[in-house]
Design a protein around this motif. Sequence first.
Motif, PDB file in Angstrom:
ATOM      1  N   ASP A  74       0.842  -1.139   0.036  1.00  0.00           N
ATOM      2  CA  ASP A  74       0.050   0.104  -0.022  1.00  0.00           C
ATOM      3  C   ASP A  74       0.778   1.276  -0.027  1.00  0.00           C
ATOM      4  O   ASP A  74       0.647   2.295  -0.752  1.00  0.00           O
ATOM      5  N   GLN A  75       1.947   1.175   0.724  1.00  0.00           N
ATOM      6  CA  GLN A  75       2.690   2.312   0.819  1.00  0.00           C
ATOM      7  C   GLN A  75       3.393   2.788  -0.567  1.00  0.00           C
ATOM      8  O   GLN A  75       3.682   3.794  -1.031  1.00  0.00           O
ATOM      9  N   THR A  77       2.492   1.734  -3.386  1.00  0.00           N
ATOM     10  CA  THR A  77       1.498   2.307  -4.379  1.00  0.00           C
ATOM     11  C   THR A  77       1.097   3.578  -4.347  1.00  0.00           C
ATOM     12  O   THR A  77       0.894   4.217  -5.114  1.00  0.00           O
ATOM     13  N   GLN A  78       1.023   4.032  -2.904  1.00  0.00           N
ATOM     14  CA  GLN A  78       0.813   5.604  -2.583  1.00  0.00           C
ATOM     15  C   GLN A  78       1.859   6.333  -3.339  1.00  0.00           C
ATOM     16  O   GLN A  78       1.632   7.214  -3.909  1.00  0.00           O
ATOM     17  N   LEU A  81       1.756   6.326  -7.035  1.00  0.00           N
ATOM     18  CA  LEU A  81       0.589   7.251  -7.410  1.00  0.00           C
ATOM     19  C   LEU A  81       0.820   8.752  -7.427  1.00  0.00           C
ATOM     20  O   LEU A  81       0.501   9.579  -8.235  1.00  0.00           O
ATOM     21  N   GLN A  82       1.389   9.219  -6.283  1.00  0.00           N
ATOM     22  CA  GLN A  82       1.963  10.693  -5.989  1.00  0.00           C
ATOM     23  C   GLN A  82       3.014  10.746  -7.413  1.00  0.00           C
ATOM     24  O   GLN A  82       2.846  11.924  -7.801  1.00  0.00           O
TER      25      GLN A  82
END
Length: 116
Positions: A74-75, A77-78, A81-82
């Motif tokens: 999740d980290q 991926t974030q 995405l940023q």
Amino acid sequence: MAQHSAGIQKLLVAEKSAGEIVDAARKRKTKRLRQAKEEAAQEIEHYRQERERHFRDEHAKNQGSGEGFASQVDQRTQVELQTVSQQVAANKDIVIKRLLELVCDVQPEVHQNLQL
């Protein structure tokens, strides 16, 4: 004849005694087999419980690390995405300008395969 009859009686008594010994041996053998089966069943049950406990421990250990792995994913991926959002914001005007140029500034040409 009395001796003959006594001999037969001795043989009958001996046969009966031998039969009793054989029956007792059969009973002991049956008892030992039953006991061996029970011990084997207990040993199998103990082994099964041990393997189940080992499986549960491994499963719990893997489940715990799975949550850590999911949070890492999740980290990442974030972060990605940023990064993508920043790249889109930085290049959006350039891409739109280029697309409009390609769509609006059409240079009509005759294709090379067209024969007149």
